[in-house]
Design a protein around this motif. Structure first.
Motif, short mmCIF file in Angstrom:
data_model
loop_
_atom_site.label_atom_id
_atom_site.label_comp_id
_atom_site.label_asym_id
_atom_site.label_seq_id
_atom_site.Cartn_x
_atom_site.Cartn_y
_atom_site.Cartn_z
N LYS B 53 26.87 -26.07 16.41
CA LYS B 53 25.51 -25.82 16.51
C LYS B 53 24.77 -26.46 15.19
N ALA B 54 25.59 -26.13 13.94
CA ALA B 54 25.03 -26.80 12.85
C ALA B 54 25.28 -28.46 12.86
N VAL B 55 26.28 -28.90 13.35
CA VAL B 55 26.34 -30.29 13.73
C VAL B 55 25.02 -30.70 14.25
N THR B 57 22.26 -29.60 14.90
CA THR B 57 20.92 -29.35 14.11
C THR B 57 20.73 -30.64 13.23
N VAL B 58 21.69 -31.08 12.54
CA VAL B 58 21.75 -32.04 11.52
C VAL B 58 21.48 -33.51 12.42
N ALA B 61 17.96 -33.55 13.48
CA ALA B 61 16.93 -33.75 12.58
C ALA B 61 17.02 -35.26 12.29
N ALA B 62 18.00 -35.90 12.14
CA ALA B 62 18.10 -37.42 11.80
C ALA B 62 17.45 -38.22 12.79
#
Lengths: 209, 75
Positions: B53-55, B57-58, B61-62
């Motif tokens: 999930k964190a991957v 999200t980043v 964003a990019a």
């Protein structure tokens, strides 16, 4: 990671030779004694040199810094600088640059993800746990104020309606801010409910009928 | 975007050499397939998919400046 084997008349001397070659101090390396060596008769006959293997320790805190810098660069936030402050078991990485908004994201979801990923890198195969905080332009402090205001507003709402009020799901360190803010409140109490990542704070009026 | 995924994932795994990202692009979507060494799968997914999930999200964003929808699949 650099690693060398060095020798000397004694273990101490071998270690010193190795450290000189790598230009490091003893606390930056792991030392493994391969051969303790022998003094021999009169220091000449049957003498054996001591051998040690020296391995540079990984500096995980600075790996965390370059990890963040590399990600920021690939995200298109060129020129983002990272400053590191370490205090006991807590490391704070502060992101400085022109495109901080991109790195923080909506309700901080991007910066929180970066913080989580960085803590995985910094704590990779480590025994002791280091708390990692990623901050940018005082974001954490501002967020804390926002959450404290939110907490007091929702506490009033809970009292007015005389029913439980749920706050949207947030990560543990943000829930903690809410719990702390209302800890000394005389008319409401708080608890968390649900499972991460949907765990949320619930504000409950004390005299709930 | 491919180097971004590699930059995020490689330091998390024990076998960075096995990290591979392939891209599949259509008019409206970009789909990234991430493969890692079989021992490392847990390290990129995490408990309840927290790392995955964190991957994502980043990466999202990019990607916010383009119109295409982005997916990151972990094989």
């Amino acid at each position: 990671m650099r690693e060398i084997t060095a020798s000397g008349q004694t273990v101490e001397e071998a270690k010193e030779n190795a450290l000189n070659q790598l230009d490091l101090t003893e606390d930056q390396v792991n030392v493994e004694v391969i051969d303790e060596g022998k003094k021999g008769l009169l220091g000449v006959f049957g003498a054996k040199r001591a051998y040690v293997k020296i391995q540079e320790k990984r500096d995980l805190v600075s790996e965390g810094k370059s990890y963040l810098q590399n990600i920021a660069l690939e995200m298109g936030a060129e020129g983002t600088d990272v400053t590191v402050t370490q205090q006991g078991n807590e490391v704070t990485y502060e992101l400085i640059g022109d495109r901080i908004g991109l790195l923080i994201g909506k309700r901080g979801q991007t910066i929180n993800s970066l913080q989580y990923l960085t803590s995985l890198v910094v704590n990779k195969d480590q025994n002791s746990y280091i708390t990692v905080v990623v901050d940018a332009e005082g974001y954490r402090e501002r967020r804390k104020e926002t959450l404290e205001n939110l907490a007091s507003n929702l506490a009033k709402k809970a009292m007015r309606l005389n029913e439980e009020v749920q706050i949207e799901p947030m990560p543990s360190f943000e829930r903690k801010i809410i719990h702390t803010a209302l800890h000394d409140h005389s008319e409401v109490s708080t608890y968390s409910d649900g499972k991460d990542p949907n765990r949320r704070v619930v504000i409950q009026p004390n005299n709930l009928s | 975007m491919k180097p971004l995924i590699e930059t995020i994932v490689s330091p998390l795994v024990d076998h960075p050499d096995y990290v591979e990202v392939t891209v599949e692009e259509t008019d409206r979507k970009v789909r990234y397939h991430l493969t890692v060494h079989e021992d490392d799968v847990g390290k990129v997914i995490g408990k309840n998919g927290r790392i995955a999930k964190a991957v994502r999200t980043v990466v999202h964003a990019a990607n916010s400046n383009t119109n295409k929808k982005v997916y990151v699949d972990i094989m």
